[in-house]
Design an enzyme around this catalytic site. Sequence first.
Site, mmCIF file in Angstrom:
data_model
loop_
_atom_site.group_PDB
_atom_site.id
_atom_site.type_symbol
_atom_site.label_atom_id
_atom_site.label_comp_id
_atom_site.label_asym_id
_atom_site.label_seq_id
_atom_site.Cartn_x
_atom_site.Cartn_y
_atom_site.Cartn_z
ATOM 1 N N GLU A 135 11.429 0.121 -13.376
ATOM 2 C CA GLU A 135 11.816 1.334 -12.628
ATOM 3 C C GLU A 135 13.218 1.858 -12.920
ATOM 4 O O GLU A 135 13.966 2.198 -12.006
ATOM 5 C CB GLU A 135 11.682 1.074 -11.116
ATOM 6 C CG GLU A 135 10.302 0.581 -10.706
ATOM 7 C CD GLU A 135 10.156 0.343 -9.203
ATOM 8 O OE1 GLU A 135 11.169 0.364 -8.493
ATOM 9 O OE2 GLU A 135 9.029 0.129 -8.747
ATOM 10 N N GLU A 242 0.120 -2.888 -11.436
ATOM 11 C CA GLU A 242 0.190 -3.009 -9.971
ATOM 12 C C GLU A 242 -0.844 -2.105 -9.300
ATOM 13 O O GLU A 242 -0.572 -1.450 -8.299
ATOM 14 C CB GLU A 242 1.604 -2.661 -9.476
ATOM 15 C CG GLU A 242 2.710 -3.447 -10.173
ATOM 16 C CD GLU A 242 4.110 -3.177 -9.615
ATOM 17 O OE1 GLU A 242 4.243 -2.611 -8.519
ATOM 18 O OE2 GLU A 242 5.077 -3.555 -10.298
HETATM 19 C C1 GLA Z 1 7.304 -2.026 -6.962
HETATM 20 C C2 GLA Z 1 7.652 -3.351 -7.588
HETATM 21 C C3 GLA Z 1 6.760 -4.445 -7.078
HETATM 22 C C4 GLA Z 1 6.581 -4.374 -5.580
HETATM 23 C C5 GLA Z 1 6.111 -3.011 -5.186
HETATM 24 C C6 GLA Z 1 5.921 -2.923 -3.689
HETATM 25 O O1 GLA Z 1 6.180 -1.457 -7.498
HETATM 26 O O2 GLA Z 1 7.555 -3.352 -8.985
HETATM 27 O O3 GLA Z 1 7.330 -5.672 -7.417
HETATM 28 O O4 GLA Z 1 7.805 -4.673 -4.945
HETATM 29 O O5 GLA Z 1 7.089 -2.081 -5.586
HETATM 30 O O6 GLA Z 1 5.309 -4.050 -3.180
#
Ligand code: GLA
Length: 334
Positions: A135, A242
């Site tokens: 990020e 994710e």
């Molecule tokens: C981001 C992070 C993850 C997690 C999510 C929320 O996507 O990369 O590690 O913390 O936020 O759970």
Amino acid sequence: MNSFTEPALKAVFAEDFKIGAAVNPRTIITQESLLAYHFNSITAENEMKFESLHPEEDVYRFGQADELAAFARKHSLAMRGHTLVWHNQTGSWLFEEKSGRPAGKELLLARLKSHIDTVVGRYKEDIYAWDVVNEAIADEGSELLRPSKWLETAGPDFIAKAFEFAHEADPNALLFYNDYNESNPHKRDKIYTLLKSLLDQGVPVHGVGLQAHWNLYDPALDDVRAAIEKYASLGLQLQLTELDMSLFRFDDRRTDLKSPPADLLELQAERYEVLFRLLKEYREVISSVTFWGAADDYTWLDDFPVRGRKNWPFLFDEQHAPKPAFARLAGRNG
Ligand code: GLA
């Protein structure tokens, strides 16, 4: 207890990509049989983040991360590492001298190298791919990188350095840049710009992680396709890292649902079906699809971003039974 009469998800997509789940020390117990039956990869939800592993300069805490790595070994699961550099969940000590004054670039990068050597070195046998930087791109505006202590202290160099250090620590690990809103055209183009400049400088980056925190309505499938094509044009491999499919639009504040309504589960099933059909089209470049959880009994989306609201984003329900979305995926491929 589920006796698993349905096909295993990992078998359904065996010719396409790995199927992963984010786990934590609780879910490797409460979801153990589900994880072992349906998945062939895991990611630590929080336990390998900077502040979890390295809360103070001279203190490492490996206990929980080691438990998850042992779980992967026990069930022969692949493991992704998450994450080495992030603006969140990182102790403030990293950016300060012992005296409390702001650390300079050299000190920060020396600490980063030492952290990466220790952590990546420790899990060399367990982890095949790392989210090296998480990020770093700004969502809005024309600035490429988001403001952060990393950027403020070391300038944009921290990104290339992190990849170089990780490559030195484990030359066999696949190294990923990971981000969210990755299918939004504006952010996608910025992620592309960053990756292209890293590749042009010869930085060892091998893949891009699409976090894929999505919902029933966003992003549009065409935007997902365009993002996949654009990232793949760099010659990188792609992973969904994710994935979850919230039942609510991001700005929807409703809190009235106590169980998931059939019409929303049907929409979710359609959405998962078209999504996985698309992902299969790109199986040559997509090597893994990891959900940010495994079943609806536990998701970070419970109470987030709306307090007091449960969510049901996965393919398995609160009892770990397959949902309509699972049936669509298994039916089409099985
Ligand atoms: C981001 C992070 C993850 C997690 C999510 C929320 O996507 O990369 O590690 O913390 O936020 O759970």
